[in-house]
Enzyme design. Structure first.
Site, PDB file in Angstrom:
ATOM      1  N   HIS A 125       0.865  -1.176   0.000  1.00 46.25           N
ATOM      2  CA  HIS A 125       0.000   0.000   0.000  1.00 46.25           C
ATOM      3  C   HIS A 125       0.903   1.228   0.000  1.00 46.25           C
ATOM      4  O   HIS A 125       2.016   1.208   0.532  1.00 46.25           O
ATOM      5  CB  HIS A 125      -0.864  -0.035   1.266  1.00 46.25           C
ATOM      6  CG  HIS A 125      -1.943   0.996   1.320  1.00 46.25           C
ATOM      7  ND1 HIS A 125      -1.693   2.319   1.621  1.00 46.25           N
ATOM      8  CD2 HIS A 125      -3.294   0.905   1.140  1.00 46.25           C
ATOM      9  CE1 HIS A 125      -2.830   2.999   1.628  1.00 46.25           C
ATOM     10  NE2 HIS A 125      -3.814   2.157   1.333  1.00 46.25           N
ATOM     11  N   GLN A 205      -4.252  -5.049   7.186  1.00 47.43           N
ATOM     12  CA  GLN A 205      -5.229  -6.021   6.701  1.00 47.43           C
ATOM     13  C   GLN A 205      -5.187  -7.340   7.467  1.00 47.43           C
ATOM     14  O   GLN A 205      -6.072  -8.182   7.275  1.00 47.43           O
ATOM     15  CB  GLN A 205      -4.999  -6.290   5.208  1.00 47.43           C
ATOM     16  CG  GLN A 205      -5.178  -5.088   4.306  1.00 47.43           C
ATOM     17  CD  GLN A 205      -6.589  -4.525   4.332  1.00 47.43           C
ATOM     18  OE1 GLN A 205      -7.548  -5.223   4.650  1.00 47.43           O
ATOM     19  NE2 GLN A 205      -6.720  -3.249   3.997  1.00 47.43           N
TER      20      GLN A 205
END
Length: 413
Positions: A125, A205
């Site tokens: 990310h 996550q």
């Protein structure tokens, strides 16, 4: 588990979440971006602001003492949740992005020099890429990238090959927000330490979906956000081993992070307050503690079973849709509830718009992972992401809506 038993559990869990209970017409499948909040979290925050709100840490009066206790109790809950050794190792931030920025600045100042190497993956990310990119530029260090195979996996062989005597720090995601694949963090952290490198884990996550034990994984740092794990927006965590945090300079300066100030200089407060400048987000921390309590009450066995069941079922159903391609692992359970896909001849934004008309909430774009998109030669994709409160009925609505996408766009099947 029978279908009837599963539906009964579905109904019980969904009653805990006011938004999805009040709006059954919405199939919320954007949980990788943020999760819905259970009523217990909302009530805990409301209680704090109604009964205990004051500036913590600074006041000797009863209300301030209560606010301080609420804040530090939340810190202890986080410590226990991720199995850290000490409350001093838990730093509250706004989110995983701020945690990683804090780390990229402070760790770089303490541990990196010109010519050193930082090793990350191409699937990161942007929050775990750009801070290191900027740190490398600031220090004259070199940023190197691990690249996954076609299913998204990074091999131990490649990891060993990319390590060098110059590698001072490794930073990687635990579970990819695009591919859903889980990296073999325990092995990679061990190899990094054998090489004399620090290991940073982006758990944005993973912490909401699987048990994460920092002692067992032996990572040096861990970053994650509250809002992806049932807690409010604006609260995040940076875990760091105590000796490393002690060696790092503060990231922000001001109130509460100081011990002594004169006209010429200042000294810093003890951990963890050295890294928590200014008035802190007590309400957010209280909400995070309530979210952790909810996880503990529901239990990891239930969470893992429900998300694995939905993941396997989703992969089976998506694989049967013509012209649809799922990125990442071939096994459904290996996606950890994250399914990123393309439909031949249809732009992801059009897919999202068609599904939105059916009240199915998904995400479209590059998912803050443009280098991964470039690596996969796919400019943008569509993503659905599941949480334990999602149901088979919502999955079926999602699949039914996907099946009509190409027809809606004028293709003759």
């Amino acid at each position: 588990m029978t279908s009837e038993e599963r539906r009964a559990i579905d109904a019980k869990i969904r009653r805990d979440f006011p938004l999805i209970y009040a709006h059954p017409e919405i199939a919320y499948l954007d949980n990788s971006a943020t999760t819905q909040k259970p009523e217990s979290v909302l009530r805990a925050m409301q209680h704090y602001y109604l009964e205990e709100n004051a500036n913590p840490l600074r006041g000797l009066y009863e209300l301030s003492v209560k606010a301080t206790e609420a804040y530090e109790d939340a810190r202890e809950a986080v410590r226990e949740f991720i199995h850290a050794a000490s409350h001093e190792e838990i730093i509250f931030t706004r989110n995983a992005t701020e945690s990683l920025n804090l780390l990229a600045y402070a760790a770089t100042e303490a541990f990196l020099g010109e010519g050193d190497e930082i090793l990350i993956t191409i699937m990161e990310h942007h929050s775990n890429l750009i801070p290191w990119q900027q740190a490398a530029a600031r220090k004259g260090a070199v940023l190197k990238f691990l690249e996954p195979d076609e299913e998204g996996y990074i091999s131990e062989e490649q990891f060993r090959r990319m390590l060098s005597p110059k590698t001072k720090l490794v930073s990687m995601t635990h579970i990819s927000n695009v591919l859903g694949v889980k990296n073999d963090v325990k092995t990679f952290a061990r190899l990094a330490h054998e090489n004399g490198s620090l290991f940073v884990l982006d758990g944005a996550q993973s912490v909401p979906h699987i048990p994460v034990d920092v002692a067992d994984l032996d990572v040096d740092f861990l970053a994650f956000s509250g809002h992806k794990m049932l807690a409010p927006m604006g609260i995040g965590v940076l875990y760091g081993k105590r000796d490393l945090l002690l060696a790092m300079p503060p990231f922000l300066f001001g109130g509460e992070m100081i011990e002594y100030v004169s006209r010429e200089k200042a000294t810093w407060a003890e951990l963890p307050h050295k890294f928590e400048a200014g008035t802190v987000n007590v309400g957010g921390a209280v909400g995070l503690r309530a979210a952790i309590d909810y996880y503990k009450q529901l239990g990891w066995d239930t969470i893992l079973e429900r998300e694995a069941h939905l993941s396997c079922l989703a992969m089976k159903k998506l694989s049967a849709i013509p012209h649809l391609r799922v990125l990442g692992p071939k096994g459904g359970e290996e996606h950890h509830g994250i399914f990123t896909f393309t439909i031949e001849g249809v732009h992801p934004h059009d897919i999202a718009a068609i599904l939105d008309a059916d009240k199915v909430n998904i995400r479209a774009g590059h998912h803050c992972a443009q280098p991964l998109m470039q690596f996969m030669k796919t400019p943008s994709t569509t993503r659905a992401s599941f949480a334990f409160y999602n149901t088979e009925e919502e999955l079926d609505r999602f699949v039914e809506s996907l099946r009509k996408v190409r027809r809606e766009m004028g293709y003759q099947e």
